[in-house]
Design a protein around this motif. Structure first.
Motif: not given
Length: 125
Positions: A66-73, A84-91, A100-101, A117-123
């Motif tokens: 069970t992970g943890t979801m947090v708003r980080c922005s 807003y941005q979020w992070v999901f981390t498992t134990p 980003t949602d 979900a995930g990072e956007i690749e740099p140009f």
């Protein structure tokens, strides 16, 4: 005031991922989402609070635990749209996913969610 309303709906929505018990997920989602919410996510489009509940419960049953979801922005809100941005981390240092949602609000409830979900690749230049 509108930004506070959005922040409250978003934080309640995120709290469903971190509920102490699966039975609390529906109540939390009902406080944050409209019953006809439309969700665009990594696995496609779905509609309704029931579909969203299944999504949240699936994430809560992550194989790494069970992970943890947090708003980080902060919540950035032009008119009825917010992001807003979020992070999901498992134990125990397990998998971590960030994203980003973008949400649309109708009468203080979220009626549309777009998940990036995930990072956007740099140009590449």
């Amino acid at each position: 005031m509108q930004e506070e309303t959005a922040r409250s709906a978003i934080d309640t929505f995120i709290s469903a991922f971190n509920a102490s018990d699966d039975s609390d997920v529906t109540a939390l989602l009902s406080q944050a989402l409209t019953s006809d919410v439309v969700f665009w996510g990594p696995l496609g489009r779905s509609e309704g609070i029931g579909a969203f509940e299944r999504f949240v419960l699936d994430i809560r049953r992550h194989p790494a635990g069970t992970g943890t979801m947090v708003r980080c922005s902060a919540v950035d809100m032009p008119d009825e749209w917010a992001r807003y941005q979020w992070v999901f981390t498992t134990p125990d240092g397990g998998p971590r996913l960030a994203g980003t949602d973008v949400v649309h609000l109708r009468r203080s409830h979220i009626d549309q969610v777009i998940v990036f979900a995930g990072e956007i690749e740099p140009f590449a230049s």
